[in-house]
Write a protein that holds these residues in place. Structure first.
Motif, PDB file in Angstrom:
ATOM      1  N   ALA A  98       0.828  -1.205   0.000  1.00  0.00           N
ATOM      2  CA  ALA A  98       0.000   0.000   0.000  1.00  0.00           C
ATOM      3  C   ALA A  98       0.862   1.255   0.000  1.00  0.00           C
ATOM      4  O   ALA A  98       0.529   2.250  -0.679  1.00  0.00           O
ATOM      5  CB  ALA A  98      -0.935   0.002   1.205  1.00  0.00           C
ATOM      6  N   ARG A  99       1.972   1.233   0.735  1.00  0.00           N
ATOM      7  CA  ARG A  99       2.867   2.400   0.740  1.00  0.00           C
ATOM      8  C   ARG A  99       3.466   2.634  -0.651  1.00  0.00           C
ATOM      9  O   ARG A  99       3.557   3.774  -1.109  1.00  0.00           O
ATOM     10  CB  ARG A  99       3.976   2.201   1.773  1.00  0.00           C
ATOM     11  CG  ARG A  99       3.536   2.394   3.219  1.00  0.00           C
ATOM     12  CD  ARG A  99       4.711   2.503   4.160  1.00  0.00           C
ATOM     13  NE  ARG A  99       5.493   1.272   4.225  1.00  0.00           N
ATOM     14  CZ  ARG A  99       5.250   0.272   5.067  1.00  0.00           C
ATOM     15  NH1 ARG A  99       4.226   0.362   5.914  1.00  0.00           N
ATOM     16  NH2 ARG A  99       6.004  -0.803   5.089  1.00  0.00           N
ATOM     17  N   SER A 100       3.859   1.562  -1.301  1.00  0.00           N
ATOM     18  CA  SER A 100       4.428   1.699  -2.641  1.00  0.00           C
ATOM     19  C   SER A 100       3.396   2.240  -3.627  1.00  0.00           C
ATOM     20  O   SER A 100       3.696   3.104  -4.458  1.00  0.00           O
ATOM     21  CB  SER A 100       4.960   0.347  -3.131  1.00  0.00           C
ATOM     22  OG  SER A 100       6.010  -0.122  -2.314  1.00  0.00           O
ATOM     23  N   ILE A 101       2.178   1.712  -3.537  1.00  0.00           N
ATOM     24  CA  ILE A 101       1.123   2.163  -4.443  1.00  0.00           C
ATOM     25  C   ILE A 101       0.796   3.636  -4.195  1.00  0.00           C
ATOM     26  O   ILE A 101       0.600   4.411  -5.142  1.00  0.00           O
ATOM     27  CB  ILE A 101      -0.123   1.279  -4.279  1.00  0.00           C
ATOM     28  CG1 ILE A 101       0.179  -0.153  -4.756  1.00  0.00           C
ATOM     29  CG2 ILE A 101      -1.301   1.860  -5.037  1.00  0.00           C
ATOM     30  CD1 ILE A 101      -0.907  -1.156  -4.421  1.00  0.00           C
ATOM     31  N   ALA A 102       0.753   4.043  -2.943  1.00  0.00           N
ATOM     32  CA  ALA A 102       0.481   5.449  -2.626  1.00  0.00           C
ATOM     33  C   ALA A 102       1.565   6.353  -3.198  1.00  0.00           C
ATOM     34  O   ALA A 102       1.276   7.456  -3.685  1.00  0.00           O
ATOM     35  CB  ALA A 102       0.365   5.628  -1.115  1.00  0.00           C
ATOM     36  N   ARG A 103       2.807   5.893  -3.160  1.00  0.00           N
ATOM     37  CA  ARG A 103       3.895   6.688  -3.750  1.00  0.00           C
ATOM     38  C   ARG A 103       3.727   6.793  -5.261  1.00  0.00           C
ATOM     39  O   ARG A 103       4.000   7.846  -5.848  1.00  0.00           O
ATOM     40  CB  ARG A 103       5.243   6.065  -3.420  1.00  0.00           C
ATOM     41  CG  ARG A 103       5.662   6.158  -1.960  1.00  0.00           C
ATOM     42  CD  ARG A 103       7.051   5.581  -1.770  1.00  0.00           C
ATOM     43  NE  ARG A 103       8.070   6.404  -2.424  1.00  0.00           N
ATOM     44  CZ  ARG A 103       9.293   5.995  -2.711  1.00  0.00           C
ATOM     45  NH1 ARG A 103       9.647   4.737  -2.447  1.00  0.00           N
ATOM     46  NH2 ARG A 103      10.165   6.809  -3.289  1.00  0.00           N
ATOM     47  N   ALA A 159       0.961   6.885  -6.867  1.00  0.00           N
ATOM     48  CA  ALA A 159      -0.080   7.890  -7.083  1.00  0.00           C
ATOM     49  C   ALA A 159       0.463   9.297  -6.869  1.00  0.00           C
ATOM     50  O   ALA A 159       0.197  10.211  -7.665  1.00  0.00           O
ATOM     51  CB  ALA A 159      -1.262   7.621  -6.150  1.00  0.00           C
ATOM     52  N   ASP A 160       1.237   9.486  -5.815  1.00  0.00           N
ATOM     53  CA  ASP A 160       1.784  10.809  -5.518  1.00  0.00           C
ATOM     54  C   ASP A 160       2.706  11.302  -6.640  1.00  0.00           C
ATOM     55  O   ASP A 160       2.753  12.506  -6.927  1.00  0.00           O
ATOM     56  CB  ASP A 160       2.555  10.777  -4.199  1.00  0.00           C
ATOM     57  CG  ASP A 160       1.655  10.610  -2.983  1.00  0.00           C
ATOM     58  OD1 ASP A 160       0.427  10.858  -3.119  1.00  0.00           O
ATOM     59  OD2 ASP A 160       2.156  10.239  -1.913  1.00  0.00           O
ATOM     60  N   ASP A 189      -6.461  -2.252  -6.082  1.00  0.00           N
ATOM     61  CA  ASP A 189      -5.740  -1.491  -5.059  1.00  0.00           C
ATOM     62  C   ASP A 189      -5.097  -0.244  -5.663  1.00  0.00           C
ATOM     63  O   ASP A 189      -5.150   0.850  -5.089  1.00  0.00           O
ATOM     64  CB  ASP A 189      -4.667  -2.361  -4.410  1.00  0.00           C
ATOM     65  CG  ASP A 189      -5.210  -3.679  -3.900  1.00  0.00           C
ATOM     66  OD1 ASP A 189      -5.175  -3.919  -2.686  1.00  0.00           O
ATOM     67  OD2 ASP A 189      -5.660  -4.492  -4.742  1.00  0.00           O
ATOM     68  N   MET A 190      -4.461  -0.424  -6.830  1.00  0.00           N
ATOM     69  CA  MET A 190      -3.812   0.721  -7.470  1.00  0.00           C
ATOM     70  C   MET A 190      -4.834   1.775  -7.867  1.00  0.00           C
ATOM     71  O   MET A 190      -4.642   2.971  -7.617  1.00  0.00           O
ATOM     72  CB  MET A 190      -3.006   0.248  -8.678  1.00  0.00           C
ATOM     73  CG  MET A 190      -1.780  -0.566  -8.300  1.00  0.00           C
ATOM     74  SD  MET A 190      -0.664  -0.920  -9.687  1.00  0.00           S
ATOM     75  CE  MET A 190      -1.658  -2.091 -10.631  1.00  0.00           C
ATOM     76  N   HIS A 233      -6.076   3.872  -5.015  1.00  0.00           N
ATOM     77  CA  HIS A 233      -5.159   4.909  -4.552  1.00  0.00           C
ATOM     78  C   HIS A 233      -5.035   6.060  -5.550  1.00  0.00           C
ATOM     79  O   HIS A 233      -4.292   7.014  -5.306  1.00  0.00           O
ATOM     80  CB  HIS A 233      -3.776   4.323  -4.296  1.00  0.00           C
ATOM     81  CG  HIS A 233      -3.630   3.644  -2.969  1.00  0.00           C
ATOM     82  ND1 HIS A 233      -4.090   2.360  -2.722  1.00  0.00           N
ATOM     83  CD2 HIS A 233      -3.076   4.067  -1.797  1.00  0.00           C
ATOM     84  CE1 HIS A 233      -3.816   2.026  -1.472  1.00  0.00           C
ATOM     85  NE2 HIS A 233      -3.205   3.038  -0.892  1.00  0.00           N
ATOM     86  N   VAL A 246      -4.023   5.644  -8.850  1.00  0.00           N
ATOM     87  CA  VAL A 246      -3.071   5.371  -9.922  1.00  0.00           C
ATOM     88  C   VAL A 246      -3.841   5.146 -11.225  1.00  0.00           C
ATOM     89  O   VAL A 246      -4.863   4.439 -11.232  1.00  0.00           O
ATOM     90  CB  VAL A 246      -2.217   4.131  -9.589  1.00  0.00           C
ATOM     91  CG1 VAL A 246      -1.305   3.758 -10.756  1.00  0.00           C
ATOM     92  CG2 VAL A 246      -1.395   4.379  -8.330  1.00  0.00           C
TER      93      VAL A 246
END
Length: 431
Positions: free
Chosen positions: A273-278, A280-281, A315-316, A319, A321
């Motif tokens: 989840a942290r990787s996916i959020a990054r 998106a950011d 999931d992506m 977030h 993506v």
């Protein structure tokens, strides 16, 4: 179905996926993710989008009776130079390692300009008949002759201009960027051919510096970047994070697309989840290859697969993506099947990725989302856009997904396309 042969005509009561219809002041979207509307075609373009039942007068009208109409589709991740070599280049194990071992032998011994261009043209005729209007193709660029596939693509690209927009991307193992002169040569080749700079990542001690070099070369030449990342179900494989680190370190601000991302589905939930959020950011787009990854991943002799091998698409998207799905390989050691039919890809993605609650937003993954990633105007039905359409017999989503829709009608520039996928026997002499 009689489609008028050019001129001005209308489609009445067409059910268009709302996510693929650009008509902010037009008909109201339905709760099922479809918008029923009338479309007017004039001189090969969409001239009007109106409420259902309002287009009349002396126009020739085709009444769709609430059957689905889609725009032409966009395939973000393919390998046209590898396509259709399976009959002469089998993968004895049908796994990833078997494919990696099989392809180089065929490439170095059989890939002449004529061989590559004929297989590419065959694949494009398949895609064209199915309704595809744009393709990004990864080209093997790291071998004894890095420009081989690029030279073969050039005349094919010219011949197909106006029918399928082709965008090439360099397929280069990340280790090849260690030699600076070679890396610059590859980046220059990509820039000269208006392509995308690519890399295949795999764990290695020097990857941080190599990834920095990729993004620096891309920034210097104004190139987009497209990488194969984490094509593995090993939860310890997390090169995605190193790619994201490199984007931040270099300040690269161009478009980035990351393909495969299979190990994201097996990594610990919080870590993934942290990787996916990054992603998106940083505005990084993802492309999942459900048919190929399901074929290759989790294989073991005599044992059924325990995992699907598909990236965590929901999931992506959750977030924020931008997620596309694409064909990947067709009839080669990496994927023995496929026909560059994006409806088949879409159906597979919905089923494997549980994209059906609801399904309404997901047609974007094979249409406007990949078009936006490629930076082209395609994948939407809008006034002024070319009347590149696909007419399906299906009305509801379950009807669309239940059958291959082999009776679809493809319309290009307002005219019915008289094309069918070519006979495989055409390639018999290539071995």
């Amino acid at each position: 179905m009689m489609i008028p042969d050019g001129g001005r005509w209308g489609l009445a009561n067409a059910a268009v996926p709302s996510v693929l219809l650009d008509a902010p002041d037009g008909p109201v979207a339905g709760p099922d993710g479809m918008t029923v509307c009338d479309l007017v075609v004039d001189a090969g373009r969409i001239a009007a989008i109106a409420s259902p039942g309002t287009v009349a007068g002396d126009l020739p009208i085709v009444d769709r009776e609430r059957r689905q109409v889609w725009p032409g589709l966009v395939d973000l991740h393919t390998h046209l130079d590898k396509g259709h070599i399976l009959p002469r280049c089998p993968n004895p194990t049908n796994d990833f390692d078997g494919a990696l071992a099989a392809v180089p032998v065929d490439r170095e011994s059989r890939w002449t300009a004529d061989d590559i261009s004929r297989r590419m043209d065959f694949a494009l005729r398949c895609a064209h008949a199915h309704g595809t209007v744009a393709i990004r193709t990864h080209l093997d660029t790291a071998q004894d002759d890095p420009a081989r596939s690029w030279r073969a693509l050039a005349p094919v690209r010219e011949a197909w201009a106006g029918r399928i927009d082709l965008q090439p991307s360099a397929l280069v193992p990340i280790g090849f960027y260690a030699e600076q002169d070679y890396a610059r040569r590859i980046a220059d080749l990509v820039a000269e051919n208006h392509g995308v700079l690519g890399a295949v990542t795999y764990p290695g001690p020097d990857n941080d510096a190599l990834l920095d070099r990729v993004f620096t070369l891309a920034a210097e030449r104004g190139l987009a970047v497209d990488m194969h990342v984490d094509e593995s179900l090993d939860p310890t494989v997390a090169e995605l994070d190193r790619v994201l680190d490199a984007i931040e370190r270099t300040g690269y601000a161009g478009p980035v697309t990351l393909g495969h991302l299979c190990s994201l589905s097996t990594r610990p939930e919080a870590e993934a989840a942290r990787s996916i959020a990054r992603m998106a950011d940083l505005g990084v787009a993802a492309v999942s290859l459900p048919m190929c990854n399901e074929f290759l991943q989790a294989r073991a002799p005599g044992r059924s697969p325990r995992l699907r091998g598909v990236a965590p698409i929901l999931d992506m998207a959750g977030h924020g993506v931008a997620v596309a799905v694409a064909s990947d390989n067709t009839r080669d050691p990496f994927h023995a099947y496929g026909d560059l039919d994006l409806l088949e890809v879409f159906r597979s993605a919905v089923r494997l990725g549980h994209l059906d609650l609801p399904v309404g937003a997901w047609p974007a993954a094979v249409a406007c989302t990949p078009a936006d990633v490629m930076g082209i105007a395609a994948g939407r039905i809008a006034v002024g856009r070319p009347a590149d359409l696909i007419l399906f017999s299906a009305r509801r989503w379950d009807e669309l997904l239940a059958r291959p829709q082999s009776d679809r009608v493809v319309v290009r520039a307002g005219r019915r396309l008289d094309a069918v996928p070519p006979d495989f026997a055409e390639l018999d002499d290539l071995g």
